[in-house]
Design a protein around this motif. Structure first.
Motif, PDB file in Angstrom:
ATOM      1  N   ARG A  75       0.821  -1.213   0.000  1.00  0.00           N
ATOM      2  CA  ARG A  75       0.000   0.000   0.000  1.00  0.00           C
ATOM      3  C   ARG A  75       0.858   1.267   0.000  1.00  0.00           C
ATOM      4  O   ARG A  75       0.374   2.341  -0.359  1.00  0.00           O
ATOM      5  CB  ARG A  75      -0.923  -0.007   1.210  1.00  0.00           C
ATOM      6  N   ASP A  76       2.126   1.135   0.369  1.00  0.00           N
ATOM      7  CA  ASP A  76       3.030   2.282   0.350  1.00  0.00           C
ATOM      8  C   ASP A  76       3.593   2.561  -1.038  1.00  0.00           C
ATOM      9  O   ASP A  76       4.120   3.639  -1.295  1.00  0.00           O
ATOM     10  CB  ASP A  76       4.196   2.064   1.328  1.00  0.00           C
ATOM     11  N   GLY A  77       3.550   1.552  -1.934  1.00  0.00           N
ATOM     12  CA  GLY A  77       4.103   1.739  -3.266  1.00  0.00           C
ATOM     13  C   GLY A  77       4.933   0.548  -3.689  1.00  0.00           C
ATOM     14  O   GLY A  77       4.605  -0.599  -3.392  1.00  0.00           O
ATOM     15  N   LEU A  78       6.054   0.845  -4.346  1.00  0.00           N
ATOM     16  CA  LEU A  78       6.915  -0.196  -4.901  1.00  0.00           C
ATOM     17  C   LEU A  78       8.247  -0.201  -4.185  1.00  0.00           C
ATOM     18  O   LEU A  78       8.946   0.816  -4.132  1.00  0.00           O
ATOM     19  CB  LEU A  78       7.138   0.040  -6.399  1.00  0.00           C
ATOM     20  N   SER A  79       8.612  -1.356  -3.618  1.00  0.00           N
ATOM     21  CA  SER A  79       9.914  -1.527  -2.997  1.00  0.00           C
ATOM     22  C   SER A  79      10.824  -2.226  -3.988  1.00  0.00           C
ATOM     23  O   SER A  79      10.520  -3.328  -4.457  1.00  0.00           O
ATOM     24  CB  SER A  79       9.782  -2.364  -1.719  1.00  0.00           C
ATOM     25  N   THR A  80      11.925  -1.588  -4.340  1.00  0.00           N
ATOM     26  CA  THR A  80      12.826  -2.127  -5.351  1.00  0.00           C
ATOM     27  C   THR A  80      14.122  -2.576  -4.700  1.00  0.00           C
ATOM     28  O   THR A  80      14.732  -1.837  -3.919  1.00  0.00           O
ATOM     29  CB  THR A  80      13.152  -1.065  -6.420  1.00  0.00           C
ATOM     30  N   GLY A  81      14.534  -3.782  -5.019  1.00  0.00           N
ATOM     31  CA  GLY A  81      15.817  -4.275  -4.537  1.00  0.00           C
ATOM     32  C   GLY A  81      15.708  -5.003  -3.220  1.00  0.00           C
ATOM     33  O   GLY A  81      14.698  -4.963  -2.512  1.00  0.00           O
ATOM     34  N   ASP A  82      16.773  -5.707  -2.877  1.00  0.00           N
ATOM     35  CA  ASP A  82      16.818  -6.495  -1.654  1.00  0.00           C
ATOM     36  C   ASP A  82      17.065  -5.595  -0.453  1.00  0.00           C
ATOM     37  O   ASP A  82      17.344  -4.407  -0.564  1.00  0.00           O
ATOM     38  CB  ASP A  82      17.919  -7.556  -1.751  1.00  0.00           C
ATOM     39  N   SER A  83      16.986  -6.207   0.721  1.00  0.00           N
ATOM     40  CA  SER A  83      17.183  -5.476   1.969  1.00  0.00           C
ATOM     41  C   SER A  83      18.554  -4.816   2.004  1.00  0.00           C
ATOM     42  O   SER A  83      19.563  -5.420   1.649  1.00  0.00           O
ATOM     43  CB  SER A  83      17.041  -6.439   3.148  1.00  0.00           C
ATOM     44  N   GLY A  84      18.562  -3.567   2.420  1.00  0.00           N
ATOM     45  CA  GLY A  84      19.819  -2.852   2.564  1.00  0.00           C
ATOM     46  C   GLY A  84      20.287  -2.164   1.305  1.00  0.00           C
ATOM     47  O   GLY A  84      21.077  -1.235   1.371  1.00  0.00           O
ATOM     48  N   SER A  85      19.797  -2.618   0.126  1.00  0.00           N
ATOM     49  CA  SER A  85      20.261  -2.018  -1.127  1.00  0.00           C
ATOM     50  C   SER A  85      19.112  -1.434  -1.942  1.00  0.00           C
ATOM     51  O   SER A  85      19.339  -0.825  -2.967  1.00  0.00           O
ATOM     52  CB  SER A  85      20.983  -3.079  -1.980  1.00  0.00           C
ATOM     53  N   GLY A  86      17.887  -1.641  -1.486  1.00  0.00           N
ATOM     54  CA  GLY A  86      16.739  -1.186  -2.266  1.00  0.00           C
ATOM     55  C   GLY A  86      16.243   0.173  -1.823  1.00  0.00           C
ATOM     56  O   GLY A  86      16.767   0.815  -0.929  1.00  0.00           O
ATOM     57  N   ARG A  87      15.171   0.596  -2.475  1.00  0.00           N
ATOM     58  CA  ARG A  87      14.533   1.861  -2.160  1.00  0.00           C
ATOM     59  C   ARG A  87      13.036   1.689  -2.337  1.00  0.00           C
ATOM     60  O   ARG A  87      12.574   0.769  -3.005  1.00  0.00           O
ATOM     61  CB  ARG A  87      15.065   2.985  -3.055  1.00  0.00           C
ATOM     62  N   THR A 129      14.911 -22.218   0.646  1.00  0.00           N
ATOM     63  CA  THR A 129      14.148 -21.278   1.460  1.00  0.00           C
ATOM     64  C   THR A 129      13.618 -21.942   2.715  1.00  0.00           C
ATOM     65  O   THR A 129      13.672 -21.368   3.812  1.00  0.00           O
ATOM     66  CB  THR A 129      12.986 -20.693   0.640  1.00  0.00           C
ATOM     67  N   LEU A 130      13.077 -23.171   2.564  1.00  0.00           N
ATOM     68  CA  LEU A 130      12.586 -23.888   3.739  1.00  0.00           C
ATOM     69  C   LEU A 130      13.709 -24.166   4.723  1.00  0.00           C
ATOM     70  O   LEU A 130      13.528 -24.092   5.939  1.00  0.00           O
ATOM     71  CB  LEU A 130      11.913 -25.185   3.308  1.00  0.00           C
ATOM     72  N   SER A 131      14.877 -24.505   4.188  1.00  0.00           N
ATOM     73  CA  SER A 131      16.028 -24.745   5.058  1.00  0.00           C
ATOM     74  C   SER A 131      16.409 -23.477   5.810  1.00  0.00           C
ATOM     75  O   SER A 131      16.694 -23.502   7.016  1.00  0.00           O
ATOM     76  CB  SER A 131      17.212 -25.251   4.227  1.00  0.00           C
ATOM     77  N   THR A 132      16.379 -22.342   5.093  1.00  0.00           N
ATOM     78  CA  THR A 132      16.701 -21.060   5.721  1.00  0.00           C
ATOM     79  C   THR A 132      15.665 -20.699   6.773  1.00  0.00           C
ATOM     80  O   THR A 132      15.996 -20.205   7.855  1.00  0.00           O
ATOM     81  CB  THR A 132      16.769 -19.950   4.660  1.00  0.00           C
ATOM     82  N   GLU A 160      11.441 -14.732   1.810  1.00  0.00           N
ATOM     83  CA  GLU A 160      12.608 -13.842   1.784  1.00  0.00           C
ATOM     84  C   GLU A 160      12.242 -12.412   2.167  1.00  0.00           C
ATOM     85  O   GLU A 160      12.981 -11.748   2.896  1.00  0.00           O
ATOM     86  CB  GLU A 160      13.247 -13.868   0.399  1.00  0.00           C
ATOM     87  N   LYS A 161      11.123 -11.914   1.690  1.00  0.00           N
ATOM     88  CA  LYS A 161      10.705 -10.554   2.040  1.00  0.00           C
ATOM     89  C   LYS A 161      10.409 -10.458   3.526  1.00  0.00           C
ATOM     90  O   LYS A 161      10.765  -9.470   4.192  1.00  0.00           O
ATOM     91  CB  LYS A 161       9.475 -10.159   1.223  1.00  0.00           C
ATOM     92  N   PHE A 162       9.755 -11.480   4.074  1.00  0.00           N
ATOM     93  CA  PHE A 162       9.518 -11.517   5.528  1.00  0.00           C
ATOM     94  C   PHE A 162      10.842 -11.441   6.270  1.00  0.00           C
ATOM     95  O   PHE A 162      10.988 -10.686   7.241  1.00  0.00           O
ATOM     96  CB  PHE A 162       8.769 -12.799   5.887  1.00  0.00           C
ATOM     97  N   LEU A 163      11.809 -12.222   5.815  1.00  0.00           N
ATOM     98  CA  LEU A 163      13.106 -12.260   6.492  1.00  0.00           C
ATOM     99  C   LEU A 163      13.794 -10.898   6.405  1.00  0.00           C
ATOM    100  O   LEU A 163      14.392 -10.440   7.396  1.00  0.00           O
ATOM    101  CB  LEU A 163      13.975 -13.341   5.856  1.00  0.00           C
ATOM    102  N   HIS A 164      13.722 -10.221   5.246  1.00  0.00           N
ATOM    103  CA  HIS A 164      14.341  -8.898   5.106  1.00  0.00           C
ATOM    104  C   HIS A 164      13.752  -7.909   6.111  1.00  0.00           C
ATOM    105  O   HIS A 164      14.484  -7.161   6.787  1.00  0.00           O
ATOM    106  CB  HIS A 164      14.138  -8.357   3.688  1.00  0.00           C
ATOM    107  N   LEU A 165      12.425  -7.886   6.215  1.00  0.00           N
ATOM    108  CA  LEU A 165      11.778  -6.942   7.124  1.00  0.00           C
ATOM    109  C   LEU A 165      12.094  -7.280   8.575  1.00  0.00           C
ATOM    110  O   LEU A 165      12.262  -6.379   9.413  1.00  0.00           O
ATOM    111  CB  LEU A 165      10.264  -6.939   6.905  1.00  0.00           C
ATOM    112  N   GLN A 166      12.185  -8.571   8.871  1.00  0.00           N
ATOM    113  CA  GLN A 166      12.519  -8.969  10.246  1.00  0.00           C
ATOM    114  C   GLN A 166      13.942  -8.549  10.586  1.00  0.00           C
ATOM    115  O   GLN A 166      14.205  -8.033  11.679  1.00  0.00           O
ATOM    116  CB  GLN A 166      12.351 -10.478  10.399  1.00  0.00           C
ATOM    117  N   GLU A 167      14.863  -8.732   9.645  1.00  0.00           N
ATOM    118  CA  GLU A 167      16.253  -8.332   9.882  1.00  0.00           C
ATOM    119  C   GLU A 167      16.395  -6.823   9.995  1.00  0.00           C
ATOM    120  O   GLU A 167      17.254  -6.320  10.727  1.00  0.00           O
ATOM    121  CB  GLU A 167      17.135  -8.857   8.751  1.00  0.00           C
ATOM    122  N   ASP A 168      15.550  -6.073   9.246  1.00  0.00           N
ATOM    123  CA  ASP A 168      15.591  -4.614   9.317  1.00  0.00           C
ATOM    124  C   ASP A 168      14.941  -4.068  10.576  1.00  0.00           C
ATOM    125  O   ASP A 168      15.024  -2.860  10.856  1.00  0.00           O
ATOM    126  CB  ASP A 168      14.879  -4.003   8.101  1.00  0.00           C
TER     127      ASP A 168
END
Length: 551
Positions: A165-177, A291-294, A236-244
């Motif tokens: 709902r905020d828009g478009l998130s581009t790129g992986d965690s730490g490198s995206g915008r 992914t399941l292993s991770t 993976e997106k869940f993991l990025h947000l959790q790490e952030d």
């Protein structure tokens, strides 16, 4: 799949993140069963985040957009579920393919690009989502809705992109915008998430579409494809947000309707499409396994439950569970966007419900929530019913071509184009054939006049008597009748003991049957000098070839 929690979550007030995997409409309706179980268990309203891929994104967008219906009364929920079933009956892929083919047949070259398969896919979703945008994923009534992330893969950068709902998130965690805009059509986001590469080209996303600057979208255009290419589980997106540190939940549910990977020892994969699909399946299996292993290793501190479509729910856990022979077939149903029958959708939804029940039942903290579920009465599964249902699901494994849809007007337009094209080819040849046949008929008519037996013999026309015998053959090398205006009568006499058939040979060498002579019979024919006649026995053996000559 449970991870021991470092600090025990409060099961009375859980915060839940839900991942909905890809897998075409098979995934859509399996996940619908999971959603139904969570609703009955009073856990659906506890979901704060949803991460979805491909077929999971179709359902996730509908759930969040209609959150008040899914969490409302039974009648409201039934109405929302009915909308999903109507979509499953629509034959999305077939409608896209038919319109794409029709555009190539009828549209000028400069307009064909507007009918790209992914653009047509977006139009199908636009009708379903009624032209809504991402900003409408936020409730206007003040009721809290889950934060939705519709995941796609950038073919441009190879990174994970997501729409929210905020828009478009581009790129992986730490490198995206994040390009913050809510005016992106919801249908476009779902189309990007579900554009399965072997069939659909990437969705083209430009700065002009977004009203973005170079800083917002460094690459113009961006080419976005199925989120399952990057991660078919949405983890993976869940993991990025959790790490952030931007996401905090106690429970993670992963609803997994991904394709079951089986050995295939019969096909040679010589066709480019079958090779591409198989290669994609192998890659997505590898990604899913990794992914399941991770997820198992990276979710320390929260309870993670995995709901796999391949699960077989035992009767000891759920007395109303489907027969085991039926359950084993769900993971082999096609992962496609073609038409699903109501029976297929109903069975998939029920299996999703039962798998979620089984996995939640195995968790000590959440098991008590199942007390609020009302299980359907026990089914009567006779051997005949099990067999017919198994045959239905075996048939559901096969992909249809999708060129024919009797409820779609484009089908009849395509048939019209085929008939018109056939007419363009057939009519000229048909006219030419008709002309040839007319000319032949004229020759036959003239020959009939030549061989008219009803008229008396005029005194000025000579008569030649010919005894049918090889000794009277005089044609030599002549094979056609020569054009002539000198009339003559020939009286053929049959001295043999069998029936003789007489043929007149036209100017093109074609034999035309005229009459038969019984043994000892004589018949007179009017013809022209230079015309060729053939006498044959009933067996077809040539008895004589005779060219009419003046006396």
């Amino acid at each position: 799949m449970n991870a021991a929690a470092q600090s025990a979550p409060d099961p009375s007030k859980p915060k839940i993140a839900l991942c909905l995997s890809g897998g075409g409409l098979r995934a859509t309706f399996f996940h619908a069963g999971v959603i139904q179980l969570l609703r009955d268990a009073k856990l659906l309203e506890k979901i704060t985040h949803i991460f979805s891929v491909s077929g999971g994104s179709i359902l996730a967008a509908h759930v969040v957009l209609n959150w008040e219906k899914y969490t409302g009364t039974i009648e409201e929920y039934a109405a929302a579920e009915s909308e999903m079933f109507k979509l499953g009956l629509r034959d999305i892929r077939g409608r896209v393919i038919r319109r794409w083919i029709l555009s190539w047949l009828l549209m000028p070259a400069q307009l064909v690009s507007r009918f790209r398969r992914t653009n047509l896919l977006e139009r199908e979703y636009a009708q379903f989502f009624k032209g809504t945008t991402l900003q409408e994923l936020t409730s206007s009534s003040g009721q809290s809705r889950p934060e939705l992330h519709l995941l796609a893969t950038s073919f441009t950068t190879g990174q994970l992109y997501s729409f929210s709902r905020d828009g478009l998130s581009t790129g992986d965690s730490g490198s995206g915008r994040i390009f913050r805009t809510g005016i992106i059509p919801l249908a476009r986001a779902v189309a990007a998430s579900s554009a399965f590469p072997p069939l659909f080209p990437p969705l083209v996303l430009t700065r002009e579409m977004l009203g973005a600057d170079v800083e917002d979208l460094p690459y113009d255009p961006e080419y976005l494809s199925d989120g399952g290419v990057y991660d078919n589980l949405g983890f993976e997106k869940f993991l990025h947000l959790q790490e952030d540190g931007t996401l905090s939940v106690e429970f993670l549910f992963i609803s997994d309707a991904g394709a079951r990977f089986d050995w295939d020892t019969k096909r040679r994969f010589w066709w480019i499409v079958s090779r591409t699909v198989r290669a994609t399946d192998i890659l997505m299996k590898r990604v899913a396994d990794a992914t399941l292993s991770t997820a198992t290793k990276a979710t320390t501190g929260l309870v993670t439950l995995h709901f796999p479509i391949s699960d077989v729910v035992p009767k000891s856990i759920l007395s109303t569970a489907l027969p085991e022979d039926i359950q084993k077939r769900f993971s082999k149903i096609r992962t496609d966007l073609d038409r699903f029958s109501k029976a297929e959708m109903t069975l998939l939804t029920r299996h999703g419900y039962e798998v979620a029940y089984n996995r939640i039942h195995g968790d000590g903290q959440l098991k008590r929530h199942l007390e609020s579920t009302s299980l359907s009465p026990r089914d009567s599964w006779t051997g005949t019913r099990v067999l017919s249902t198994a045959q239905l699901l075996d048939k559901a494994r096969r992909r249809s071509i999708g060129l024919v849809g009797l409820r779609d007007w484009v089908t009849y337009a395509l048939i019209g184009c085929v008939v018109f094209a056939a007419g363009l080819v057939y009519v000229p040849f048909g006219l030419q054939r008709a002309t040839i046949e007319d000319q032949q008929a004229q020759l036959n008519t003239k020959a009939a006049e030549v061989a008219n037996l009803s008229r008396p013999t005029p005194a000025n026309i000579p008569i030649v008597t010919v005894v049918i015998s090889p000794s009277d053959s005089n044609a030599g090398e002549q094979t056609v009748s020569n054009v002539s205006y000198n009339q003559i009568y020939v009286a053929f006499s049959n001295p043999t003991a069998g029936v003789v058939k007489l043929y007149w040979v036209d100017f093109n060498g074609v034999e035309s049957f005229f009459d038969s002579l019984q043994p000892g019979e004589v018949k007179r024919f009017r013809t022209f000098v230079g015309h060729l006649w053939i006498a044959k026995a009933e067996t077809g053996a040539v008895l004589m070839k005779y060219v009419a000559k003046a006396t």
